[in-house]
Design an enzyme around this catalytic site. Structure first.
Site, PDB file in Angstrom:
ATOM      1  N   THR A  11     -16.773 -14.543  38.044  1.00 39.89           N
ATOM      2  CA  THR A  11     -16.410 -13.401  37.191  1.00 39.89           C
ATOM      3  C   THR A  11     -16.166 -13.819  35.739  1.00 39.89           C
ATOM      4  O   THR A  11     -15.936 -12.966  34.887  1.00 39.89           O
ATOM      5  CB  THR A  11     -15.133 -12.714  37.711  1.00 39.89           C
ATOM      6  OG1 THR A  11     -14.088 -13.689  37.768  1.00 39.89           O
ATOM      7  CG2 THR A  11     -15.346 -12.102  39.085  1.00 39.89           C
ATOM      8  N   GLY A  13     -16.313 -17.421  32.663  1.00 41.93           N
ATOM      9  CA  GLY A  13     -16.440 -18.836  32.306  1.00 41.93           C
ATOM     10  C   GLY A  13     -17.594 -19.590  32.941  1.00 41.93           C
ATOM     11  O   GLY A  13     -18.747 -19.145  32.911  1.00 41.93           O
ATOM     12  N   ASN A  88     -16.443 -23.595  42.352  1.00 39.02           N
ATOM     13  CA  ASN A  88     -16.011 -23.506  40.951  1.00 39.02           C
ATOM     14  C   ASN A  88     -14.664 -22.802  40.794  1.00 39.02           C
ATOM     15  O   ASN A  88     -13.899 -23.138  39.891  1.00 39.02           O
ATOM     16  CB  ASN A  88     -17.099 -22.744  40.163  1.00 39.02           C
ATOM     17  CG  ASN A  88     -16.610 -22.308  38.804  1.00 39.02           C
ATOM     18  OD1 ASN A  88     -16.479 -23.106  37.882  1.00 39.02           O
ATOM     19  ND2 ASN A  88     -16.308 -21.014  38.672  1.00 39.02           N
ATOM     20  N   SER A 141     -12.670 -32.028  37.271  1.00 39.51           N
ATOM     21  CA  SER A 141     -12.180 -32.007  35.893  1.00 39.51           C
ATOM     22  C   SER A 141     -11.904 -33.432  35.452  1.00 39.51           C
ATOM     23  O   SER A 141     -11.689 -34.323  36.290  1.00 39.51           O
ATOM     24  CB  SER A 141     -10.875 -31.212  35.809  1.00 39.51           C
ATOM     25  OG  SER A 141     -10.248 -31.384  34.562  1.00 39.51           O
ATOM     26  N   TYR A 154      -1.676 -29.757  38.170  1.00 37.72           N
ATOM     27  CA  TYR A 154      -3.111 -29.461  37.970  1.00 37.72           C
ATOM     28  C   TYR A 154      -3.925 -30.738  38.159  1.00 37.72           C
ATOM     29  O   TYR A 154      -4.944 -30.743  38.865  1.00 37.72           O
ATOM     30  CB  TYR A 154      -3.353 -28.849  36.584  1.00 37.72           C
ATOM     31  CG  TYR A 154      -4.826 -28.569  36.337  1.00 37.72           C
ATOM     32  CD1 TYR A 154      -5.490 -27.575  37.045  1.00 37.72           C
ATOM     33  CD2 TYR A 154      -5.559 -29.320  35.411  1.00 37.72           C
ATOM     34  CE1 TYR A 154      -6.855 -27.328  36.843  1.00 37.72           C
ATOM     35  CE2 TYR A 154      -6.915 -29.075  35.204  1.00 37.72           C
ATOM     36  CZ  TYR A 154      -7.558 -28.090  35.921  1.00 37.72           C
ATOM     37  OH  TYR A 154      -8.910 -27.848  35.717  1.00 37.72           O
ATOM     38  N   PRO A 184     -15.602 -31.799  33.919  1.00 40.61           N
ATOM     39  CA  PRO A 184     -15.607 -31.542  32.479  1.00 40.61           C
ATOM     40  C   PRO A 184     -14.249 -31.788  31.811  1.00 40.61           C
ATOM     41  O   PRO A 184     -13.195 -31.675  32.445  1.00 40.61           O
ATOM     42  CB  PRO A 184     -15.946 -30.037  32.377  1.00 40.61           C
ATOM     43  CG  PRO A 184     -16.263 -29.569  33.771  1.00 40.61           C
ATOM     44  CD  PRO A 184     -15.580 -30.532  34.693  1.00 40.61           C
ATOM     45  N   GLY A 185     -14.331 -32.061  30.517  1.00 40.79           N
ATOM     46  CA  GLY A 185     -13.146 -32.000  29.654  1.00 40.79           C
ATOM     47  C   GLY A 185     -12.984 -30.554  29.189  1.00 40.79           C
ATOM     48  O   GLY A 185     -13.220 -29.619  29.960  1.00 40.79           O
ATOM     49  N   VAL A 187     -13.428 -27.007  28.082  1.00 37.09           N
ATOM     50  CA  VAL A 187     -14.488 -25.985  28.016  1.00 37.09           C
ATOM     51  C   VAL A 187     -13.823 -24.671  27.599  1.00 37.09           C
ATOM     52  O   VAL A 187     -12.828 -24.255  28.209  1.00 37.09           O
ATOM     53  CB  VAL A 187     -15.168 -25.778  29.393  1.00 37.09           C
ATOM     54  CG1 VAL A 187     -16.416 -24.913  29.240  1.00 37.09           C
ATOM     55  CG2 VAL A 187     -15.508 -27.109  30.070  1.00 37.09           C
ATOM     56  N   THR A 189     -13.235 -21.262  27.894  1.00 34.57           N
ATOM     57  CA  THR A 189     -13.417 -20.142  28.834  1.00 34.57           C
ATOM     58  C   THR A 189     -12.089 -19.384  28.853  1.00 34.57           C
ATOM     59  O   THR A 189     -11.283 -19.529  27.942  1.00 34.57           O
ATOM     60  CB  THR A 189     -13.713 -20.688  30.251  1.00 34.57           C
ATOM     61  OG1 THR A 189     -12.584 -21.463  30.660  1.00 34.57           O
ATOM     62  CG2 THR A 189     -14.962 -21.556  30.268  1.00 34.57           C
TER      63      THR A 189
HETATM   64  P1  NDP Z   1     -12.024 -19.095  34.023  1.00 38.54           P
HETATM   65  O1  NDP Z   1     -10.586 -18.705  34.079  1.00 38.54           O
HETATM   66  O2  NDP Z   1     -12.867 -18.542  32.949  1.00 38.54           O
HETATM   67  O3  NDP Z   1     -12.712 -18.787  35.440  1.00 38.54           O
HETATM   68  C1  NDP Z   1     -12.063 -19.066  36.648  1.00 38.54           C
HETATM   69  C2  NDP Z   1     -12.793 -18.400  37.797  1.00 38.54           C
HETATM   70  O4  NDP Z   1     -12.121 -18.737  39.028  1.00 38.54           O
HETATM   71  C3  NDP Z   1     -12.805 -16.890  37.683  1.00 38.54           C
HETATM   72  O5  NDP Z   1     -14.066 -16.381  38.026  1.00 38.54           O
HETATM   73  C4  NDP Z   1     -11.758 -16.458  38.703  1.00 38.54           C
HETATM   74  O6  NDP Z   1     -12.112 -15.201  39.276  1.00 38.54           O
HETATM   75  C5  NDP Z   1     -11.886 -17.550  39.764  1.00 38.54           C
HETATM   76  N1  NDP Z   1     -10.661 -17.635  40.556  1.00 38.54           N
HETATM   77  C6  NDP Z   1      -9.436 -18.067  40.146  1.00 38.54           C
HETATM   78  N2  NDP Z   1      -8.535 -17.893  41.125  1.00 38.54           N
HETATM   79  C7  NDP Z   1      -9.193 -17.323  42.177  1.00 38.54           C
HETATM   80  C8  NDP Z   1      -8.810 -16.878  43.457  1.00 38.54           C
HETATM   81  N3  NDP Z   1      -7.538 -16.980  43.890  1.00 38.54           N
HETATM   82  N4  NDP Z   1      -9.756 -16.355  44.275  1.00 38.54           N
HETATM   83  C9  NDP Z   1     -11.020 -16.238  43.853  1.00 38.54           C
HETATM   84  N5  NDP Z   1     -11.467 -16.641  42.660  1.00 38.54           N
HETATM   85  C10 NDP Z   1     -10.556 -17.166  41.813  1.00 38.54           C
HETATM   86  O7  NDP Z   1     -12.011 -20.691  33.946  1.00 38.54           O
HETATM   87  P2  NDP Z   1     -13.216 -21.780  33.971  1.00 38.54           P
HETATM   88  O8  NDP Z   1     -14.531 -21.145  34.042  1.00 38.54           O
HETATM   89  O9  NDP Z   1     -12.944 -22.733  32.890  1.00 38.54           O
HETATM   90  O10 NDP Z   1     -12.855 -22.513  35.347  1.00 38.54           O
HETATM   91  C11 NDP Z   1     -13.784 -22.754  36.376  1.00 38.54           C
HETATM   92  C12 NDP Z   1     -13.488 -24.104  37.013  1.00 38.54           C
HETATM   93  O11 NDP Z   1     -13.684 -25.127  36.053  1.00 38.54           O
HETATM   94  C13 NDP Z   1     -12.049 -24.253  37.517  1.00 38.54           C
HETATM   95  O12 NDP Z   1     -12.091 -24.917  38.761  1.00 38.54           O
HETATM   96  C14 NDP Z   1     -11.417 -25.153  36.464  1.00 38.54           C
HETATM   97  O13 NDP Z   1     -10.345 -25.895  36.981  1.00 38.54           O
HETATM   98  C15 NDP Z   1     -12.582 -26.013  36.090  1.00 38.54           C
HETATM   99  N6  NDP Z   1     -12.501 -26.704  34.802  1.00 38.54           N
HETATM  100  C16 NDP Z   1     -12.318 -25.983  33.647  1.00 38.54           C
HETATM  101  C17 NDP Z   1     -12.263 -26.657  32.436  1.00 38.54           C
HETATM  102  C18 NDP Z   1     -11.989 -25.952  31.150  1.00 38.54           C
HETATM  103  O14 NDP Z   1     -11.564 -26.605  30.189  1.00 38.54           O
HETATM  104  N7  NDP Z   1     -12.230 -24.661  31.050  1.00 38.54           N
HETATM  105  C19 NDP Z   1     -12.448 -28.095  32.376  1.00 38.54           C
HETATM  106  C20 NDP Z   1     -12.617 -28.742  33.642  1.00 38.54           C
HETATM  107  C21 NDP Z   1     -12.671 -28.050  34.796  1.00 38.54           C
HETATM  108  P3  NDP Z   1     -11.087 -13.978  39.517  1.00 38.54           P
HETATM  109  O15 NDP Z   1      -9.947 -14.134  38.563  1.00 38.54           O
HETATM  110  O16 NDP Z   1     -11.926 -12.765  39.290  1.00 38.54           O
HETATM  111  O17 NDP Z   1     -10.679 -14.134  40.949  1.00 38.54           O
HETATM  112  C1  8X3 Z   2      -9.574 -28.534  32.408  1.00 42.57           C
HETATM  113  C2  8X3 Z   2      -9.630 -29.529  31.320  1.00 42.57           C
HETATM  114  O1  8X3 Z   2      -8.302 -31.169  29.935  1.00 42.57           O
HETATM  115  O2  8X3 Z   2      -7.281 -28.987  30.344  1.00 42.57           O
HETATM  116  O3  8X3 Z   2      -9.702 -29.106  33.652  1.00 42.57           O
HETATM  117  O4  8X3 Z   2      -7.435 -30.622  32.097  1.00 42.57           O
HETATM  118  S1  8X3 Z   2      -8.097 -30.111  30.926  1.00 42.57           S
END
Ligand code: NDP
Ligand code: 8X3
Length: 255
Positions: A11, A13, A88, A141, A154, A184-185, A187, A189
């Site tokens: 939904t 990122g 993800n 991550s 986390y 990833p570092g 991102v 989103t």
């Molecule tokens: P966003 O917050 O943009 O997206 C997170 C997604 O996870 C949403 O689609 C959300 O959907 C879903 N989600 C969260 N909780 C639930 C739940 N309980 N049930 C179902 N779906 C869930 O963040 P990102 O795109 O950045 O994150 C995606 C992944 O990347 C995560 O695992 C994050 O830890 C990882 N990551 C992110 C980084 C960053 O810096 N952004 C760096 C490294 C890793 P909904 O809320 O609709 O349920």
């Molecule tokens: C998300 C990146 O650096 O905030 O996993 O942990 S960081």
């Protein structure tokens, strides 16, 4: 029907960008998340702009019976062609020293990032085993490779994803299933807005003075990973913005 990919957390990122990238490259998609309006909007957008079909599954990944009943709804034809699972869905909640941490934040992260990932993998991996082929990509991550101040729980959940990626690769080896982690570092989103409980000012500060990664960058890396030849499995990729050296050292302009 050819090539189906299931992406959790589509939904927003990274998950949304991966969905769009795979749809542009002729994958049919199963997209999941809690915000059904967003799932339905993305389905329409993808089906209007590509040749892909999209199935939406609306559930909370923390709730095991919801995960099980969602997977049971997947039609047999889609299951038979399921090739890719992208784990993800995930979040950070809070950024505090451990002694000041909120146990509700901890539970949210543990339940989503570890238990949720396990619940969906437990339901989907037997389908891949039956298909004698498949690829699981876990979005870990840099926080799963090292720890940084206030990242405690986390970081622990992402270290668990790191360990589970290695464990899955061993357990699924006899069944011709590839397992990869992308770590990833920073991102840009909704991640930081969620981490700071909706405080967008705090979230914006995370990316101030540097160019972060964008969700599209991760989608492109994932597409490279899933298009390697049959005999090649990329195990693990750490990717940061050029302005980030590790989990805690970044190069900001005007700092
Ligand atoms: P966003 O917050 O943009 O997206 C997170 C997604 O996870 C949403 O689609 C959300 O959907 C879903 N989600 C969260 N909780 C639930 C739940 N309980 N049930 C179902 N779906 C869930 O963040 P990102 O795109 O950045 O994150 C995606 C992944 O990347 C995560 O695992 C994050 O830890 C990882 N990551 C992110 C980084 C960053 O810096 N952004 C760096 C490294 C890793 P909904 O809320 O609709 O349920
Ligand atoms: C998300 C990146 O650096 O905030 O996993 O942990 S960081």
């Amino acid at each position: 029907m050819e090539k189906v990919a299931l992406i959790t957390g589509a939904t927003s990122g990274i998950g949304k960008a991966i969905a769009i990238k795979l749809a542009e490259n002729n994958y049919n998609l199963i997209i999941t998340g809690r915000r059904n309006d967003r799932l339905e909007k993305l389905k329409i957008e993808i089906e209007n702009n590509t040749k892909s079909s999209v199935l939406t599954l609306n559930f909370d990944i923390r709730i095991k019976p919801e995960v099980q009943s969602a997977v049971n709804q997947i039609p047999e034809e889609w299951k038979n062609n399921l090739k890719i699972l992208v784990n993800n869905a995930g979040l950070a909640s809070g950024l505090e020293p451990l002694q000041k941490g909120d146990s509700e934040d901890w539970e949210k992260m543990i339940d989503t990032n570890i238990k949720g990932l396990l619940y969906i993998t437990k339901e989907i991996s037997p389908i891949l085993v039956k298909n004698k082929k498949g690829h699981i990509i876990n979005i870990g991550s840099i926080a799963g490779k090292e720890v940084y101040p206030n990242g405690n729980v986390y970081c622990a959940t992402k270290h668990a994803v790191d360990a589970l990626t290695k464990a899955m690769r061993i357990d699924l080896l006899p069944y011709n299933i590839k397992v990869t982690q992308i770590a990833p570092g920073m991102v840009n989103t909704e991640f930081s807005t969620v981490r700071f409980h909706g405080d967008t000012n705090k979230a914006d500060n995370v990316y101030k003075g540097l160019t972060p990664l964008f969700a599209k960058d991760i989608a492109e890396i994932l597409f490279f990973i899933v298009t390697r030849p049959e005999h090649v499995c990329i195990n693990d990729i750490i990717v940061t913005p050029t302005a980030q050296a590790n989990g805690s050292i970044v190069n900001r302009i005007n700092e």
